[in-house]
Design a protein around this motif. Structure first.
Motif, mmCIF file in Angstrom:
data_model
loop_
_atom_site.group_PDB
_atom_site.id
_atom_site.type_symbol
_atom_site.label_atom_id
_atom_site.label_comp_id
_atom_site.label_asym_id
_atom_site.label_seq_id
_atom_site.Cartn_x
_atom_site.Cartn_y
_atom_site.Cartn_z
ATOM 1 N N ALA A 107 -13.296 -1.093 -22.512
ATOM 2 C CA ALA A 107 -13.996 -0.154 -21.632
ATOM 3 C C ALA A 107 -14.059 -0.713 -20.210
ATOM 4 O O ALA A 107 -13.892 0.031 -19.240
ATOM 5 C CB ALA A 107 -15.400 0.132 -22.152
ATOM 6 N N VAL A 108 -14.264 -2.016 -20.097
ATOM 7 C CA VAL A 108 -14.290 -2.652 -18.781
ATOM 8 C C VAL A 108 -12.915 -2.554 -18.126
ATOM 9 O O VAL A 108 -12.799 -2.220 -16.946
ATOM 10 C CB VAL A 108 -14.748 -4.126 -18.880
ATOM 11 N N GLU A 109 -11.879 -2.824 -18.899
ATOM 12 C CA GLU A 109 -10.519 -2.724 -18.372
ATOM 13 C C GLU A 109 -10.252 -1.316 -17.841
ATOM 14 O O GLU A 109 -9.698 -1.134 -16.755
ATOM 15 C CB GLU A 109 -9.507 -3.074 -19.473
ATOM 16 N N SER A 110 -10.673 -0.322 -18.606
ATOM 17 C CA SER A 110 -10.496 1.067 -18.197
ATOM 18 C C SER A 110 -11.282 1.364 -16.919
ATOM 19 O O SER A 110 -10.775 2.016 -15.998
ATOM 20 C CB SER A 110 -10.953 1.990 -19.325
ATOM 21 N N LEU A 111 -12.527 0.902 -16.841
ATOM 22 C CA LEU A 111 -13.347 1.119 -15.644
ATOM 23 C C LEU A 111 -12.713 0.496 -14.402
ATOM 24 O O LEU A 111 -12.675 1.102 -13.338
ATOM 25 C CB LEU A 111 -14.753 0.543 -15.841
ATOM 26 N N VAL A 112 -12.203 -0.716 -14.561
ATOM 27 C CA VAL A 112 -11.579 -1.408 -13.422
ATOM 28 C C VAL A 112 -10.330 -0.656 -12.973
ATOM 29 O O VAL A 112 -10.122 -0.458 -11.772
ATOM 30 C CB VAL A 112 -11.256 -2.884 -13.768
ATOM 31 N N GLN A 113 -9.527 -0.213 -13.917
ATOM 32 C CA GLN A 113 -8.310 0.523 -13.559
ATOM 33 C C GLN A 113 -8.643 1.844 -12.868
ATOM 34 O O GLN A 113 -8.033 2.205 -11.856
ATOM 35 C CB GLN A 113 -7.437 0.766 -14.798
ATOM 36 N N ARG A 114 -9.605 2.568 -13.411
ATOM 37 C CA ARG A 114 -10.015 3.824 -12.781
ATOM 38 C C ARG A 114 -10.612 3.576 -11.401
ATOM 39 O O ARG A 114 -10.393 4.360 -10.468
ATOM 40 C CB ARG A 114 -11.005 4.584 -13.677
ATOM 41 N N ALA A 115 -11.351 2.489 -11.265
ATOM 42 C CA ALA A 115 -11.944 2.144 -9.962
ATOM 43 C C ALA A 115 -10.855 1.859 -8.933
ATOM 44 O O ALA A 115 -10.939 2.303 -7.784
ATOM 45 C CB ALA A 115 -12.870 0.937 -10.097
ATOM 46 N N LYS A 116 -9.824 1.150 -9.342
ATOM 47 C CA LYS A 116 -8.722 0.844 -8.420
ATOM 48 C C LYS A 116 -8.027 2.120 -7.950
ATOM 49 O O LYS A 116 -7.750 2.290 -6.763
ATOM 50 C CB LYS A 116 -7.691 -0.071 -9.104
ATOM 51 N N VAL A 117 -7.754 3.018 -8.890
ATOM 52 C CA VAL A 117 -7.086 4.278 -8.552
ATOM 53 C C VAL A 117 -7.960 5.104 -7.614
ATOM 54 O O VAL A 117 -7.499 5.607 -6.585
ATOM 55 C CB VAL A 117 -6.733 5.077 -9.838
ATOM 56 N N LYS A 118 -9.232 5.235 -7.966
ATOM 57 C CA LYS A 118 -10.144 6.037 -7.155
ATOM 58 C C LYS A 118 -10.356 5.392 -5.782
ATOM 59 O O LYS A 118 -10.413 6.087 -4.767
ATOM 60 C CB LYS A 118 -11.478 6.223 -7.873
ATOM 61 N N LEU A 119 -10.463 4.079 -5.742
ATOM 62 C CA LEU A 119 -10.651 3.369 -4.477
ATOM 63 C C LEU A 119 -9.459 3.587 -3.550
ATOM 64 O O LEU A 119 -9.633 3.817 -2.347
ATOM 65 C CB LEU A 119 -10.862 1.876 -4.729
ATOM 66 N N LYS A 120 -8.275 3.562 -4.106
ATOM 67 C CA LYS A 120 -7.076 3.805 -3.299
ATOM 68 C C LYS A 120 -7.125 5.204 -2.679
ATOM 69 O O LYS A 120 -6.838 5.383 -1.494
ATOM 70 C CB LYS A 120 -5.827 3.643 -4.166
ATOM 71 N N LYS A 121 -7.524 6.199 -3.481
ATOM 72 C CA LYS A 121 -7.629 7.577 -2.972
ATOM 73 C C LYS A 121 -8.702 7.683 -1.893
ATOM 74 O O LYS A 121 -8.493 8.334 -0.868
ATOM 75 C CB LYS A 121 -7.956 8.546 -4.118
ATOM 76 N N ILE A 122 -9.847 7.050 -2.125
ATOM 77 C CA ILE A 122 -10.935 7.089 -1.146
ATOM 78 C C ILE A 122 -10.486 6.458 0.168
ATOM 79 O O ILE A 122 -10.745 7.003 1.251
ATOM 80 C CB ILE A 122 -12.187 6.363 -1.692
ATOM 81 N N MET A 123 -9.785 5.342 0.079
ATOM 82 C CA MET A 123 -9.336 4.644 1.289
ATOM 83 C C MET A 123 -8.292 5.473 2.035
ATOM 84 O O MET A 123 -8.337 5.571 3.267
ATOM 85 C CB MET A 123 -8.791 3.255 0.930
ATOM 86 N N GLN A 124 -7.369 6.077 1.304
ATOM 87 C CA GLN A 124 -6.357 6.927 1.942
ATOM 88 C C GLN A 124 -7.010 8.116 2.624
ATOM 89 O O GLN A 124 -6.667 8.462 3.771
ATOM 90 C CB GLN A 124 -5.338 7.407 0.899
ATOM 91 N N GLN A 125 -7.960 8.737 1.946
ATOM 92 C CA GLN A 125 -8.638 9.895 2.508
ATOM 93 C C GLN A 125 -9.438 9.504 3.760
ATOM 94 O O GLN A 125 -9.442 10.233 4.759
ATOM 95 C CB GLN A 125 -9.576 10.517 1.467
ATOM 96 N N ALA A 126 -10.093 8.364 3.720
ATOM 97 C CA ALA A 126 -10.868 7.907 4.871
ATOM 98 C C ALA A 126 -9.969 7.629 6.069
ATOM 99 O O ALA A 126 -10.312 7.957 7.206
ATOM 100 C CB ALA A 126 -11.656 6.642 4.506
ATOM 101 N N LYS A 127 -8.799 7.048 5.810
ATOM 102 C CA LYS A 127 -7.858 6.762 6.918
ATOM 103 C C LYS A 127 -7.294 8.059 7.490
ATOM 104 O O LYS A 127 -7.066 8.149 8.690
ATOM 105 C CB LYS A 127 -6.756 5.838 6.444
ATOM 106 N N GLU A 128 -7.062 9.043 6.636
ATOM 107 C CA GLU A 128 -6.555 10.341 7.117
ATOM 108 C C GLU A 128 -7.590 11.059 7.973
ATOM 109 O O GLU A 128 -7.230 11.803 8.893
ATOM 110 C CB GLU A 128 -6.165 11.232 5.922
ATOM 111 N N ASN A 129 -8.865 10.841 7.667
ATOM 112 C CA ASN A 129 -9.947 11.504 8.415
ATOM 113 C C ASN A 129 -10.312 10.801 9.708
ATOM 114 O O ASN A 129 -11.145 11.308 10.454
ATOM 115 C CB ASN A 129 -11.191 11.633 7.528
ATOM 116 N N GLU A 130 -9.712 9.660 9.954
ATOM 117 C CA GLU A 130 -10.018 8.927 11.202
ATOM 118 C C GLU A 130 -9.420 9.589 12.410
ATOM 119 O O GLU A 130 -8.454 10.212 12.442
ATOM 120 C CB GLU A 130 -9.525 7.489 11.114
#
Length: 175
Positions: free
Chosen positions: A152-175
């Motif tokens: 479950a931890v492995e899954s959470l970390v993987q999902r966090a990485k994917v979501k974090l990448k999307k959040i960072m891309q979206q934030a850079k696009e909104n700059e």
């Protein structure tokens, strides 16, 4: 109970973990104090067969998340009460004053950006990511702290990485 011993053995762990969640020295100091008050008040509920460090991690995580939620609620209230910002948008929690002693001035902006993005993750993903990647804890240790299975931890970390990448891309696009 030897409270002084517990404090001496865990004060750095508590402060550094709180600092990773809050990215602000004063906030981390406040949460650290809250954690040790909670340990003192609730020591009689501690299972003596369990690891003290695991219990301290859980308390610190919960106190840090509670602190963030309280800040979000306060910001939302301020947001809603402001007549100048009635556009219907939800207030997003950001670190107003990024203040982390381990970060040099020139990289503070980059780290603040990354930590702000991490703060947008769901609590469980954020906790798994911080413990595993920033605190350098094994999946087994994180699983014990979070009371989950290592898978479950492995899954959470993987999902966090994917979501974090999307959040960072979206934030850079909104700059």
């Amino acid at each position: 109970m030897n409270f002084d011993k517990i404090y001496q053995e865990h004060k750095d762990l508590v402060y550094n973990l709180a600092l990773k969640y809050l990215q602000n020295i004063e906030d981390a100091e406040e949460v650290t104090q809250d954690v040790f008050v909670s340990i003192f008040k609730n020591y009689d509920t501690f299972n003596q067969d369990a690891e003290m460090t695991t219990w301290v991690y859980r308390i610190t995580i919960n106190k840090s998340l509670d602190f963030i939620k309280a800040k979000k609620a306060k910001k939302r209230l301020g947001f809603l009460s402001s007549i100048f910002k009635l556009s219907g948008q939800e207030a997003i929690f950001t670190q107003d004053h990024f203040n982390h002693p381990g970060v040099q001035l020139k990289s503070k902006e980059e780290v603040a950006f990354i930590m702000n993005c991490i703060n947008q993750l769901p609590d469980k993903q954020k906790t798994a990511l911080i413990l595993h990647k920033l605190e350098d804890r094994s999946q087994v240790e994180v699983a014990e702290i979070m009371n989950l299975s290592p898978k479950a931890v492995e899954s959470l970390v993987q999902r966090a990485k994917v979501k974090l990448k999307k959040i960072m891309q979206q934030a850079k696009e909104n700059e």
